[in-house]
Scaffold this motif. Structure first.
Motif, mmCIF file in Angstrom:
data_model
loop_
_atom_site.group_PDB
_atom_site.id
_atom_site.type_symbol
_atom_site.label_atom_id
_atom_site.label_comp_id
_atom_site.label_asym_id
_atom_site.label_seq_id
_atom_site.Cartn_x
_atom_site.Cartn_y
_atom_site.Cartn_z
ATOM 1 N N TRP A 152 0.802 -1.216 0.000
ATOM 2 C CA TRP A 152 0.000 0.000 0.000
ATOM 3 C C TRP A 152 0.841 1.274 0.000
ATOM 4 O O TRP A 152 0.594 2.200 -0.772
ATOM 5 C CB TRP A 152 -0.930 -0.046 1.216
ATOM 6 C CG TRP A 152 -1.767 1.158 1.442
ATOM 7 C CD1 TRP A 152 -2.151 2.094 0.515
ATOM 8 C CD2 TRP A 152 -2.349 1.565 2.681
ATOM 9 N NE1 TRP A 152 -2.938 3.058 1.115
ATOM 10 C CE2 TRP A 152 -3.077 2.753 2.444
ATOM 11 C CE3 TRP A 152 -2.341 1.027 3.975
ATOM 12 C CZ2 TRP A 152 -3.771 3.421 3.448
ATOM 13 C CZ3 TRP A 152 -3.042 1.683 4.965
ATOM 14 C CH2 TRP A 152 -3.740 2.861 4.706
ATOM 15 N N ASP A 163 0.827 -4.793 3.233
ATOM 16 C CA ASP A 163 -0.581 -5.049 2.933
ATOM 17 C C ASP A 163 -0.947 -4.348 1.625
ATOM 18 O O ASP A 163 -0.535 -3.212 1.381
ATOM 19 C CB ASP A 163 -1.475 -4.526 4.052
ATOM 20 C CG ASP A 163 -1.331 -5.326 5.334
ATOM 21 O OD1 ASP A 163 -0.958 -6.511 5.251
ATOM 22 O OD2 ASP A 163 -1.588 -4.761 6.415
ATOM 23 N N LEU A 165 -3.919 -3.168 -1.330
ATOM 24 C CA LEU A 165 -5.304 -2.797 -1.607
ATOM 25 C C LEU A 165 -5.648 -3.184 -3.034
ATOM 26 O O LEU A 165 -4.902 -2.879 -3.964
ATOM 27 C CB LEU A 165 -5.496 -1.293 -1.419
ATOM 28 C CG LEU A 165 -5.179 -0.753 -0.025
ATOM 29 C CD1 LEU A 165 -5.227 0.771 -0.029
ATOM 30 C CD2 LEU A 165 -6.153 -1.311 1.004
ATOM 31 N N THR A 167 -8.103 -2.082 -5.032
ATOM 32 C CA THR A 167 -8.319 -0.916 -5.883
ATOM 33 C C THR A 167 -6.997 -0.272 -6.273
ATOM 34 O O THR A 167 -6.760 0.047 -7.447
ATOM 35 C CB THR A 167 -9.213 0.111 -5.167
ATOM 36 O OG1 THR A 167 -10.519 -0.437 -4.994
ATOM 37 C CG2 THR A 167 -9.309 1.394 -5.958
ATOM 38 N N PHE A 211 -5.120 -9.547 -0.974
ATOM 39 C CA PHE A 211 -5.454 -8.146 -0.739
ATOM 40 C C PHE A 211 -6.276 -8.008 0.537
ATOM 41 O O PHE A 211 -7.002 -8.921 0.932
ATOM 42 C CB PHE A 211 -6.247 -7.584 -1.924
ATOM 43 C CG PHE A 211 -5.503 -7.662 -3.230
ATOM 44 C CD1 PHE A 211 -4.635 -6.647 -3.603
ATOM 45 C CD2 PHE A 211 -5.649 -8.763 -4.060
ATOM 46 C CE1 PHE A 211 -3.936 -6.724 -4.799
ATOM 47 C CE2 PHE A 211 -4.943 -8.847 -5.255
ATOM 48 C CZ PHE A 211 -4.091 -7.820 -5.621
ATOM 49 N N LEU A 212 -6.171 -6.849 1.166
ATOM 50 C CA LEU A 212 -7.033 -6.559 2.309
ATOM 51 C C LEU A 212 -8.491 -6.614 1.874
ATOM 52 O O LEU A 212 -8.833 -6.217 0.757
ATOM 53 C CB LEU A 212 -6.714 -5.170 2.865
ATOM 54 C CG LEU A 212 -5.320 -4.981 3.487
ATOM 55 C CD1 LEU A 212 -5.122 -3.509 3.860
ATOM 56 C CD2 LEU A 212 -5.134 -5.869 4.709
ATOM 57 N N LYS A 214 -11.656 -5.230 1.406
ATOM 58 C CA LYS A 214 -12.377 -3.958 1.340
ATOM 59 C C LYS A 214 -13.586 -4.108 0.419
ATOM 60 O O LYS A 214 -13.985 -3.153 -0.268
ATOM 61 C CB LYS A 214 -11.453 -2.849 0.816
ATOM 62 C CG LYS A 214 -10.197 -2.617 1.635
ATOM 63 C CD LYS A 214 -10.521 -1.976 2.978
ATOM 64 C CE LYS A 214 -9.240 -1.674 3.750
ATOM 65 N NZ LYS A 214 -9.523 -1.025 5.054
ATOM 66 N N ASP A 220 -13.531 -1.554 -5.087
ATOM 67 C CA ASP A 220 -12.971 -2.903 -5.202
ATOM 68 C C ASP A 220 -13.771 -3.763 -6.173
ATOM 69 O O ASP A 220 -13.267 -4.754 -6.701
ATOM 70 C CB ASP A 220 -12.924 -3.580 -3.834
ATOM 71 C CG ASP A 220 -11.589 -3.394 -3.136
ATOM 72 O OD1 ASP A 220 -10.882 -2.421 -3.460
ATOM 73 O OD2 ASP A 220 -11.252 -4.222 -2.269
#
Length: 363
Positions: A152, A163, A165, A167, A211-212, A214, A220
């Motif tokens: 990120w 971590d 994301l 998107t 991915f986290l 979300k 996402d």
């Protein structure tokens, strides 16, 4: 082509008239500082990603001098490691308000630079910005993880946040393809970037566990398509699966599910993703729905809480207006915008031969 002719390309029935398009472009231009920086709105902060999006919107309307000034601001304020801070006070580089450096914020310069070149054909501009793009990409790829996803950010002290994301990584996928296009034009082969782009696309398509989570955020849902990683039937399945959760007919797209809040930026970006898929009619519907967010000065409210029938927050951001102009430009056939977002002429990188059912492209 004159500016007025370019603005005519932003006319879309039910969305923008020529006069309305001119007002929106003028609204973004009014936010831009004399040094080229484009904050969210005057008195608020600037972040590098939204700054680039606003510059791209200016290019769609032929405001090339203003757009170039925005890219020069990035060149002048790039940090030694190739990054930019996550936020600056009203565009003032001497007063960053967030000293972290976010990977997708830094990567997006490649999309904007390639879009500006396609809009202008200015080789001298590309020569000047090539080192900026190259350093930014190297910063971003230093955060790539073994699974292909991109960490990120780096904390203010330089500590990497591993971590990832979804998107952000999907946006970086588009940026890497644009960076490869710049490199190809400059005759500067970048095999490491090709490999990185391929594995990043693979992670976005096939490995959500990297991915986290979300998934409550609409970005996402549609960004893997907007960023070009998921295509074809897989893209259509993805949109169908999330449509009822995120789309509010007549109003727009929720930012976060199940919150009763539609936002202009997410709505316009979904319209752009739908256009990428060939669903122009649905894209046009979305853009027409969000005209309730338009204000008399040509700008757009960030969002609307429909349970309360209230605009919230009461701010008119340059990036919301920019996202609408970019979606309209794509639907209207603006060459630079269609090339950057359709991806048809962008390099793919080295695409792994796996996960075909997940929408892997066929270069």
């Amino acid at each position: 082509m004159t500016n007025s002719e370019r603005t005519e390309r932003l006319v879309l029935p039910g969305v923008l008239t020529a006069g309305q398009a001119t007002a929106t472009v003028a609204g973004i231009a009014a936010v831009q500082r004399t040094d080229g920086a484009i904050p969210w709105f005057r008195g608020h902060h600037l972040d590098p990603w939204d700054h680039v999006e606003a510059a791209m919107a200016l290019d769609t309307a032929g405001e090339h001098t203003r757009a170039e000034a925005a890219y020069q601001w990035l060149a002048d304020h790039q940090l030694p490691d190739g990054a930019w801070y996550a936020a600056y006070r009203d565009g003032d580089a001497s007063e960053p308000t967030d000293l972290s450096r976010e990977s997708n914020f830094c990567a997006y310069v490649a999309v904007g630079v390639w879009h500006h070149y396609l809009s202008t054909g200015d080789d001298a501009f590309l020569d000047r910005m090539w080192p900026v793009v190259s350093r930014a990409v190297e910063f971003v790829l230093a955060l790539q993880q073994p699974g292909g996803q991109i960490g990120w950010k780096r904390e203010p002290d330089g500590t990497p946040v591993t971590d990832a994301l979804l998107t952000g990584s999907a946006s970086i996928h588009q940026a890497l393809r644009c960076a490869l296009a710049v490199a190809e034009h400059q005759e500067e082969p970048q095999p490491d970037w090709e490999l990185a782009a391929g594995w990043l696309g693979h992670a976005v398509r096939c490995h959500p566990e990297r991915f986290l989570d979300k998934s409550r955020y609409s970005m996402d849902w549609y960004y893997p398509i907007l960023g070009g990683a998921v295509t074809g039937d897989a893209a259509r399945r993805r949109i169908d699966e999330g449509w009822d959760e995120f789309v509010v007919p007549g109003l727009g797209v929720r930012c976060v599910s199940p919150n009763p809040w539609v936002t202009g930026g997410e709505s316009a970006e979904l319209a752009l993703a739908l256009w990428v898929m060939g669903e122009s009619d649905k894209a046009l519907d979305i853009l027409r729905w969000i005209q309730h967010l338009r204000t008399e000065d040509g700008m757009y409210w960030t969002g609307y809480v429909f349970d309360d029938e209230a605009v919230w927050p009461r701010e008119k951001t340059a990036w919301t207006a920019a996202s609408v102009l970019l979606a309209v430009a794509a639907l209207g056939g603006d060459e630079a915008t269609t090339q950057v977002f359709s991806g048809e002429r962008l390099p793919w990188g080295l695409v792994p031969d796996c996960c075909p059912s997940a929408g892997a492209p066929t270069p």
